[in-house]
Design a protein around this motif. Structure first.
Motif, PDB file in Angstrom:
ATOM      1  N   ASN A 211      -4.748  12.266 -10.907  1.00 36.72           N
ATOM      2  CA  ASN A 211      -4.870  11.235 -11.942  1.00 36.72           C
ATOM      3  C   ASN A 211      -4.836   9.806 -11.418  1.00 36.72           C
ATOM      4  N   LEU A 212      -4.105   9.582 -10.324  1.00 33.47           N
ATOM      5  CA  LEU A 212      -3.925   8.216  -9.827  1.00 33.47           C
ATOM      6  C   LEU A 212      -4.437   8.019  -8.412  1.00 33.47           C
ATOM      7  N   HIS A 213      -4.912   9.105  -7.799  1.00 29.60           N
ATOM      8  CA  HIS A 213      -5.397   9.053  -6.421  1.00 29.60           C
ATOM      9  C   HIS A 213      -4.328   8.525  -5.463  1.00 29.60           C
ATOM     10  N   LEU A 214      -3.101   8.953  -5.720  1.00 33.89           N
ATOM     11  CA  LEU A 214      -1.958   8.598  -4.887  1.00 33.89           C
ATOM     12  C   LEU A 214      -1.490   9.830  -4.123  1.00 33.89           C
ATOM     13  N   THR A 215      -1.025   9.619  -2.899  1.00 34.39           N
ATOM     14  CA  THR A 215      -0.430  10.696  -2.113  1.00 34.39           C
ATOM     15  C   THR A 215       1.081  10.619  -2.241  1.00 34.39           C
ATOM     16  N   LEU A 216       1.695  11.698  -2.712  1.00 34.00           N
ATOM     17  CA  LEU A 216       3.147  11.783  -2.791  1.00 34.00           C
ATOM     18  C   LEU A 216       3.627  12.626  -1.616  1.00 34.00           C
ATOM     19  N   GLU A 217       4.312  11.991  -0.689  1.00 38.59           N
ATOM     20  CA  GLU A 217       4.774  12.671   0.522  1.00 38.59           C
ATOM     21  C   GLU A 217       6.276  12.910   0.426  1.00 38.59           C
TER      22      GLU A 217
ATOM     23  N   THR B 271       0.818  -1.209   0.000  1.00 40.41           N
ATOM     24  CA  THR B 271       0.000   0.000   0.000  1.00 40.41           C
ATOM     25  C   THR B 271       0.851   1.258   0.000  1.00 40.41           C
ATOM     26  N   ALA B 272       2.164   1.116   0.204  1.00 35.86           N
ATOM     27  CA  ALA B 272       3.066   2.268   0.228  1.00 35.86           C
ATOM     28  C   ALA B 272       4.381   1.901  -0.440  1.00 35.86           C
ATOM     29  N   ALA B 273       5.072   2.915  -0.944  1.00 40.26           N
ATOM     30  CA  ALA B 273       6.326   2.686  -1.667  1.00 40.26           C
ATOM     31  C   ALA B 273       7.218   3.909  -1.522  1.00 40.26           C
TER      32      ALA B 273
ATOM     33  N   ASP C  13       9.122  -1.241  -2.328  1.00 37.79           N
ATOM     34  CA  ASP C  13       8.172  -1.331  -1.219  1.00 37.79           C
ATOM     35  C   ASP C  13       8.910  -1.128   0.096  1.00 37.79           C
ATOM     36  N   CYS C  14       8.216  -1.298   1.215  1.00 39.10           N
ATOM     37  CA  CYS C  14       8.818  -1.011   2.519  1.00 39.10           C
ATOM     38  C   CYS C  14       9.830  -2.055   2.964  1.00 39.10           C
ATOM     39  N   LEU C  15       9.963  -3.147   2.208  1.00 41.88           N
ATOM     40  CA  LEU C  15      11.027  -4.116   2.451  1.00 41.88           C
ATOM     41  C   LEU C  15      12.251  -3.808   1.597  1.00 41.88           C
TER      42      LEU C  15
ATOM     43  N   ARG D 209      -1.327   3.439  -2.208  1.00 42.97           N
ATOM     44  CA  ARG D 209      -1.979   4.692  -1.826  1.00 42.97           C
ATOM     45  C   ARG D 209      -0.995   5.805  -1.502  1.00 42.97           C
ATOM     46  N   LEU D 210       0.243   5.464  -1.152  1.00 46.56           N
ATOM     47  CA  LEU D 210       1.191   6.455  -0.656  1.00 46.56           C
ATOM     48  C   LEU D 210       2.584   6.185  -1.217  1.00 46.56           C
ATOM     49  N   VAL D 211       3.242   7.239  -1.687  1.00 51.62           N
ATOM     50  CA  VAL D 211       4.619   7.136  -2.179  1.00 51.62           C
ATOM     51  C   VAL D 211       5.452   8.207  -1.487  1.00 51.62           C
TER      52      VAL D 211
END
Length: 273
Positions: free
Chosen positions: A192-198, A99-101, A137-139, A173-175
């Motif tokens: 466009n992608l409904h992604l959150t870029l933090e 769900t996050a990257a 990913d988070c790994l 959902r989150l990058v």
């Protein structure tokens, strides 16, 4: 009997064999067994040698190079990589779909055979060659990779990269990213992608090396890749083959992890998500 450090161990082969994506049309088409083919490709990736300079106890380089090129062109390498990725996430107790990257890039010098049309100058890093852009990913496992000229800005390459990522992982959902990705990219990803870029920024009052939240995960992956001799410098005439070498390197790391190889290098301290 031939034995190199990059060879598949028996334990790795037991893990890898059922995950090989060998379609019906390819059955019997290879000149050598898949374990031998994989061992040769792994040797090239690990040691960075020229295909024509393989040790004499390996098969001739032409059919092996053709094998590596065919697996890249037909998508078999990507499928093999993704199957290993799913198994590693399951072994680590994670859901298969992240769900996050985290996104980042790394510029590497180009060998003399690289065409000027596919290379450039990274003014920030003072490196002439190519740049590999990764999402992990988070790994720290690679989710998507693209290779460009080193002159390409991170935020420009990220558009295609994140689009590719979103198409393969609807759960995302989150990058997280560094300051090089700040600006309109975040608005574009949200619309466009409904992604959150933090953006994870470095504090202005810090100096020297600092471990930054989230960003250290992708930086560790970049250091893993630099252990592969073929990736220390870009030797690939085609950018897509550089991307393939990144995936081959990660398959080596993941198969080792699944087989309990101590040199696989994974850390269990990555935050859960």
């Amino acid at each position: 009997m031939r034995c190199y450090g990059s060879d598949l161990t028996d334990a790795e082969w037991q893990v890898v064999r059922p995950l090989l994506p060998v379609p019906a049309w390819l059955q019997g088409a290879e000149s050598y067994c898949h374990r031998v083919m994989l061992d040769v490709v792994r040797y090239v990736v690990d040691n960075g040698v020229k295909w024509a300079s393989l040790p004499a106890d390996f098969p001739p380089y032409r059919p092996v190079h053709a094998f590596a090129r065919r697996w890249q062109a037909t998508g078999l390498l990507g499928e093999f990589h993704d199957r290993l990725h799913d198994r590693v996430r399951e072994k680590e107790g994670r859901a298969v779909d992240p769900t996050a990257a985290i996104v980042d890039s790394q510029s590497v010098r180009a060998a003399a055979n690289i065409l000027c049309s596919t290379s450039g100058w990274d003014g920030g890093k003072k490196v002439g060659g190519r740049k590999r852009h990764l999402v992990v990913d988070c790994l720290g496992l690679v989710l998507a990779v693209t290779a460009t000229a080193a002159s390409v800005q991170d935020r420009d390459a990220a558009v295609q990269l994140i689009e590719e990522l979103h198409a393969g992982y609807f759960s995302l959902r989150l990058v997280w990213a560094d300051g090089g990705y700040a600006g309109r990219l975040g608005d574009w990803a949200a619309e466009n992608l409904h992604l959150t870029l933090e953006i994870v920024r470095r504090a202005d009052d810090t100096s020297g090396f600092v471990v930054l939240p989230r960003r250290w995960v992708v930086e560790r992956t970049l250091s893993w890749l630099m252990r592969s001799g073929r990736l220390v410098r870009d030797y690939e005439t085609l950018p897509v083959m550089h991307e393939a070498m990144v995936l081959w390197s990660m398959t080596m790391l993941m198969s080792g992890r699944l087989a309990g190889r101590h040199s696989a290098g994974f850390s269990r301290s990555a935050s859960a998500r």
